[in-house]
Design an enzyme around this catalytic site. Structure first.
Site, PDB file in Angstrom:
ATOM      1  N   ASN A  27      46.157  37.802  42.996  1.00  0.00           N
ATOM      2  CA  ASN A  27      45.997  38.324  44.357  1.00  0.00           C
ATOM      3  C   ASN A  27      44.503  38.388  44.642  1.00  0.00           C
ATOM      4  OD1 ASN A  27      45.941  39.712  46.745  1.00  0.00           O
ATOM      5  ND2 ASN A  27      46.544  41.684  45.869  1.00  0.00           N
ATOM      6  N   LYS A  74      43.069  39.027  47.410  1.00  0.00           N
ATOM      7  CA  LYS A  74      42.723  39.983  48.474  1.00  0.00           C
ATOM      8  C   LYS A  74      41.807  39.287  49.503  1.00  0.00           C
ATOM      9  CE  LYS A  74      43.247  43.512  44.999  1.00  0.00           C
ATOM     10  NZ  LYS A  74      43.215  44.919  44.692  1.00  0.00           N
ATOM     11  N   HIS A  96      52.088  45.362  49.377  1.00  0.00           N
ATOM     12  CA  HIS A  96      51.005  45.761  48.468  1.00  0.00           C
ATOM     13  C   HIS A  96      50.502  47.153  48.866  1.00  0.00           C
ATOM     14  CE1 HIS A  96      47.105  45.852  46.497  1.00  0.00           C
ATOM     15  NE2 HIS A  96      47.574  44.926  45.686  1.00  0.00           N
ATOM     16  N   GLU A 113      47.643  48.338  49.180  1.00  0.00           N
ATOM     17  CA  GLU A 113      46.540  48.344  50.147  1.00  0.00           C
ATOM     18  C   GLU A 113      47.074  48.165  51.565  1.00  0.00           C
ATOM     19  OE1 GLU A 113      44.088  45.421  48.171  1.00  0.00           O
ATOM     20  OE2 GLU A 113      43.719  46.867  46.573  1.00  0.00           O
ATOM     21  N   GLU A 146      53.143  48.342  40.522  1.00  0.00           N
ATOM     22  CA  GLU A 146      51.698  48.530  40.574  1.00  0.00           C
ATOM     23  C   GLU A 146      51.390  50.007  40.795  1.00  0.00           C
ATOM     24  OE1 GLU A 146      49.541  44.672  41.423  1.00  0.00           O
ATOM     25  OE2 GLU A 146      49.920  45.582  43.363  1.00  0.00           O
ATOM     26  N   GLY A 202      42.428  48.324  40.738  1.00  0.00           N
ATOM     27  CA  GLY A 202      40.991  48.226  40.959  1.00  0.00           C
ATOM     28  C   GLY A 202      40.193  49.365  40.363  1.00  0.00           C
ATOM     29  N   SER A 232      44.667  46.607  37.150  1.00  0.00           N
ATOM     30  CA  SER A 232      43.546  46.416  36.220  1.00  0.00           C
ATOM     31  C   SER A 232      43.916  45.586  34.985  1.00  0.00           C
ATOM     32  CB  SER A 232      42.946  47.766  35.823  1.00  0.00           C
ATOM     33  OG  SER A 232      42.414  48.422  36.961  1.00  0.00           O
TER      34      SER A 232
HETATM   35  C1  PEP Z   1      46.314  44.100  42.844  1.00  0.00           C
HETATM   36  O1  PEP Z   1      45.582  44.055  43.815  1.00  0.00           O
HETATM   37  O2  PEP Z   1      47.503  43.771  42.973  1.00  0.00           O
HETATM   38  C2  PEP Z   1      45.757  44.525  41.573  1.00  0.00           C
HETATM   39  C3  PEP Z   1      46.578  44.736  40.595  1.00  0.00           C
HETATM   40  O3  PEP Z   1      44.401  44.663  41.520  1.00  0.00           O
HETATM   41  P1  PEP Z   1      43.502  44.873  40.181  1.00  0.00           P
HETATM   42  O4  PEP Z   1      44.007  43.870  39.167  1.00  0.00           O
HETATM   43  O5  PEP Z   1      42.116  44.602  40.617  1.00  0.00           O
HETATM   44  O6  PEP Z   1      43.734  46.267  39.719  1.00  0.00           O
END
Ligand code: PEP
Length: 249
Positions: A9, A11, A95, A97, A167, A173, A213
């Site tokens: 992803n 973003k 997601h 976000e 998630e 992040g 992460s």
């Molecule tokens: C994500 O945006 O789906 C995500 C898991 O981000 P990160 O790996 O940066 O934590």
């Protein structure tokens, strides 16, 4: 028995030129890697460059959102048939976000899922609790609620391509990851909910990814968990070497 899906992803990152550079570097690193499915989800503006960049490889291209209407007066939105016409095969839906910053609700997640499935796309439906919910012992309830509402009025037949991503919002992040045990437990809750809605056979085949992460140095310990069927990777997917390191954990 479930083929893992390793999903990037991106973003709101990368230009078309940067996308071309990524694929030039990434494809040789994963050439011949047939164990897992790989999908890269860039911003809409990079889809053309990504599809051209991935041509001839097994890397699929997805996007990060889709509107539920096929067309009409919805300024700024992109529909599932439009994505299919470009060669996009996957779409991230719900997601955190989108939920946090753009008013995404369980109900709009459901509408997007229906539209994606109807168009033949593979939706990656994101669910996960925020820290306060985990600390209050509400994690299972939140996951159950998000799943029930996301899956509402979708038949098992229609949902065949569905993928879910667990998630935990506190891990996105932040550099914090769920322990493999925490993730496995949450995945089991999601799988039980899928069994309730779609039946046991469907649930046994459902792929549930972990996201939060994931990095090359923690991918293996997560991916060897029987309940974890792949990864949804944000930050660490922007660098070709790093994402290849995760894919090949
Ligand atoms: C994500 O945006 O789906 C995500 C898991 O981000 P990160 O790996 O940066 O934590």
């Amino acid at each position: 028995m479930r083929t893992k899906l390793m999903a990037a992803n991106w973003k709101m990152n990368k230009t078309p030129d940067e996308t071309r550079v990524f694929f030039r570097e990434f494809l040789p690193l994963v050439a011949g890697h047939d164990r897992d499915e790989i999908v890269v989800c860039p911003p809409y503006t990079d889809v053309d460059a990504a599809i051209a960049g991935a041509r001839g490889s097994k890397v699929a291209i997805g996007v990060q959102n889709v509107h539920w209407k096929a067309d009409g007066a919805y300024t700024g939105e992109i529909s599932a048939p439009m994505l299919v016409s470009l060669g996009v095969t996957h779409v991230i839906v719900g997601h955190s976000e989108r939920r946090q910053y753009f008013g995404e609700t369980d109900d709009t997640v459901n509408l997007r899922l229906k539209a994606a499935l109807e168009a033949g796309l593979t939706p990656i439906c994101c669910v996960g609790e925020v820290l306060e919910e985990r600390e209050a012992g509400l994690c299972d309830d939140v996951l159950r609620r998000q799943c029930v509402r996301a899956f509402h009025a979708i038949s098992a037949k229609k949902a065949a391509k569905l993928v879910v991503a667990y998630e935990p919002v506190w891990a996105i992040g932040t550099g914090k990851t769920a322990t493999p045990e925490m993730a496995a437990e949450a995945h089991a809750v999601i799988r039980r909910e899928a069994a309730e809605v779609f039946g046991e056979e469907f649930a046994a085949k459902l792929r549930i990814l972990y996201g939060g992460s994931v990095k090359p140095d923690n991918a293996a310990v997560l991916m060897v968990q029987e309940e974890i069927d792949g990864a949804l990777v944000g930050g660490a997917s922007l660098d070709a070497k790093s994402f290849a390191g995760i894919v090949k954990y």
